[in-house]
Motif scaffolding. Structure first.
Motif, PDB file in Angstrom:
ATOM      1  N   GLU A  93       0.842  -1.186   0.000  1.00  0.00           N
ATOM      2  CA  GLU A  93       0.000   0.000   0.000  1.00  0.00           C
ATOM      3  C   GLU A  93       0.879   1.238   0.000  1.00  0.00           C
ATOM      4  OE1 GLU A  93      -3.705   1.985   2.540  1.00  0.00           O
ATOM      5  OE2 GLU A  93      -3.024  -0.068   2.940  1.00  0.00           O
ATOM      6  N   ALA A  94       0.552   2.182  -0.848  1.00  0.00           N
ATOM      7  CA  ALA A  94       1.355   3.390  -0.975  1.00  0.00           C
ATOM      8  C   ALA A  94       1.360   4.185   0.332  1.00  0.00           C
ATOM      9  CB  ALA A  94       0.827   4.263  -2.111  1.00  0.00           C
ATOM     10  N   GLY A  95       2.522   4.712   0.680  1.00  0.00           N
ATOM     11  CA  GLY A  95       2.643   5.556   1.854  1.00  0.00           C
ATOM     12  C   GLY A  95       2.648   4.810   3.169  1.00  0.00           C
ATOM     13  N   GLN A  96       2.635   3.499   3.132  1.00  0.00           N
ATOM     14  CA  GLN A  96       2.624   2.688   4.343  1.00  0.00           C
ATOM     15  C   GLN A  96       3.915   1.877   4.428  1.00  0.00           C
ATOM     16  OE1 GLN A  96       0.159   2.817   6.683  1.00  0.00           O
ATOM     17  NE2 GLN A  96      -0.818   4.396   5.417  1.00  0.00           N
TER      18      GLN A  96
ATOM     19  N   LEU B  92       5.470  -5.868  -8.735  1.00  0.00           N
ATOM     20  CA  LEU B  92       4.928  -5.525  -7.423  1.00  0.00           C
ATOM     21  C   LEU B  92       3.849  -4.475  -7.626  1.00  0.00           C
ATOM     22  CD1 LEU B  92       5.009  -5.427  -4.271  1.00  0.00           C
ATOM     23  CD2 LEU B  92       6.801  -3.696  -4.503  1.00  0.00           C
ATOM     24  N   ALA B  93       2.650  -4.732  -7.103  1.00  0.00           N
ATOM     25  CA  ALA B  93       1.535  -3.789  -7.223  1.00  0.00           C
ATOM     26  C   ALA B  93       1.430  -2.977  -5.945  1.00  0.00           C
ATOM     27  CB  ALA B  93       0.236  -4.544  -7.499  1.00  0.00           C
ATOM     28  N   VAL B  94       1.392  -1.659  -6.082  1.00  0.00           N
ATOM     29  CA  VAL B  94       1.254  -0.759  -4.939  1.00  0.00           C
ATOM     30  C   VAL B  94      -0.075  -0.028  -5.069  1.00  0.00           C
ATOM     31  CG1 VAL B  94       2.255   1.184  -3.679  1.00  0.00           C
ATOM     32  CG2 VAL B  94       3.745  -0.515  -4.753  1.00  0.00           C
ATOM     33  N   SER B  95      -0.983  -0.257  -4.122  1.00  0.00           N
ATOM     34  CA  SER B  95      -2.333   0.279  -4.212  1.00  0.00           C
ATOM     35  C   SER B  95      -2.405   1.717  -3.722  1.00  0.00           C
ATOM     36  CB  SER B  95      -3.295  -0.595  -3.403  1.00  0.00           C
ATOM     37  OG  SER B  95      -2.923  -0.600  -2.030  1.00  0.00           O
TER      38      SER B  95
END
Length: 328
Positions: free
Chosen positions: A80-83, A169-172
C-alpha cells in the motif's frame, strides 16, 4: 516405359542427386558447413562481438522471473502506498530449494532494486537473509502504481554467473503516472550538482563519467560505497530492462581518486531512453542523482525537439539500506 522401369529410373536419379550433394559437403568440409540450428542460433549472453565491428545486442537483465536455473520467488506481490511494509522473497534453484550461498559482489551478497514503471520512484535496498534463504527488507513506497523488483546476485559456484531476475509488485492507492524527465546532463540533490559526460550506445561499451560538486566546488573526498566511489543502475524506459554497469577502478587501487569524477562502463542493449541512477556517498550519507539519457547520441545532448534546461532534480524518493533511509 512401363511402371517398373519408371520407378527404377527415378530411384537412380535420386541416388545421383544425393551423391552430388554429399560430394559438395565433403569438399566444403566441416569448417564451411553450416552449424546445427542449436549452435548457430547461440545464446545472446555468450555471443562475442564480431570482428567486422558489428556487435550482438548485450543481454538485458530483469525481464524474466526465471533464468539460468534460478527463480525469484516474490512473497510480497502487493503493498500500500505511503505505508511502511516489508518486502520478502527467496531465490530458488531448479529443484525449488531456497538458495543460501551467494558470491559477494560490490560488498553484498544480493542487491535489490525497486522502481516504479514511470521511473519516478527508485529504491536501492540491501535486504537481510535468514538462515532458510528468505530475504526481507522494510520499505515505504510513496506513490501507487506498478513497480518492478530486481534481484541482482551471483550464486556461489565455479561456473556461476551474475543474474538479475525481475518480478512485478503492485502498490495500491490513487495513481497518477509521472512524465519521464527530459534528457539532461546535470542533476541536483541536497545541494550537490552532478554532471554527466559520455555516450550511451547500443551494443558498444561506453564510458560514463559523473562529476560531483557541492555548492559549486568539486568534491574530492567521496567515501567508498559498495566497493567503489559510486554505484550506477541503468533502467530502460518501457520495459524496465536492467543494464549491468561496471565501475572503472576501485578505492585503494592507487589510480582511482575519491572524486570529483566517478566513471563507469555501460552498454545499451538497444536504442531507447534510459534512466540512470547514481548512488554516491559523502559526509556519511548516500545520495542518488538521476538522469534521463538517449542511447545512440551524446548523453549530454538533448534531442532538438525536446530542449532541456540542463538541470534535473533528483527523484522524490529515498535510498534505503538495512533498517535505514537516506532521504533526498
Amino acid at each position: 516405359m512401363n511402371p517398373a522401369t519408371k520407378i527404377t529410373a527415378f530411384a537412380a536419379a535420386l541416388a545421383a542427386s544425393f551423391g552430388a550433394a554429399y560430394g559438395v559437403g565433403a569438399t566444403a568440409g566441416p569448417e564451411n558447413s553450416p552449424a546445427p540450428a542449436s549452435e548457430s542460433a547461440g545464446h545472446p549472453e555468450s555471443d562475442p562481438p564480431r570482428a567486422d565491428g558489428g556487435r550482438t545486442t548485450p543481454p538485458a537483465g530483469g525481464l524474466q522471473v526465471s533464468e539460468g536455473g534460478y527463480t525469484l520467488d516474490l512473497r510480497t506481490p502487493r503493498m500500500e502506498a505511503g505505508q511502511r511494509g516489508e518486502v520478502r522473497f527467496a531465490i530458488r534453484d531448479g529443484d525449488g530449494r531456497a538458495v543460501t550461498r551467494f558470491q559477494r559482489e560490490h560488498d553484498k551478497e544480493l542487491h535489490l532494486i525497486l522502481a516504479s514503471r514511470d521511473l519516478a520512484t527508485y529504491r536501492h535496498l540491501h535486504p537481510l537473509r535468514a538462515a532458510d534463504g528468505t530475504w526481507s527488507t522494510p520499505v515505504n513506497l510513496p506513490a501507487a502504481g506498478d513497480y518492478r523488483v530486481f534481484a541482482d546476485f551471483t550464486p556461489e559456484g565455479g561456473n556461476a554467473r551474475g543474474l538479475t531476475l525481475g518480478a512485478d509488485l503492485a502498490v495500491s492507492g490513487p495513481y497518477k503516472p509521472a512524465e519521464l524527465p527530459k534528457p539532461s546532463r546535470t542533476a541536483s540533490v541536497d545541494g550537490y550538482t552532478v554532471e554527466l559526460n559520455g555516450t550511451l550506445r547500443p551494443g558498444v561499451p561506453q564510458h560514463l563519467a559523473f562529476t560531483v560538486r557541492k555548492d559549486g566546488r568539486p568534491v574530492t573526498d567521496l567515501q567508498p560505497y559498495l566497493g567503489s566511489y559510486g554505484h550506477l543502475v541503468a533502467l530502460r524506459t518501457g520495459d524496465l530492462a536492467y543494464l549491468h554497469v561496471h565501475p572503472d577502478g576501485a578505492p585503494g587501487d592507487r589510480s582511482t581518486e575519491p572524486g570529483p569524477a566517478v566513471s563507469f562502463t555501460a552498454t545499451a542493449p538497444g536504442p531507447a531512453s534510459y534512466r540512470l541512477f547514481l548512488d554516491f556517498k559523502h559526509e556519511g550519507e548516500v545520495r542518488t542523482a538521476a538522469f534521463t539519457v538517449r542511447s545512440g547520441a551524446a548523453t549530454g545532448t538533448p534531442p532538438p525537439s525536446e530542449p532541456s534546461d540542463g538541470h534535473e532534480e533528483a527523484p522524490s524518493d529515498g535510498h534505503e539500506d538495512e533498517g535505514g533511509t537516506h532521504g533526498h
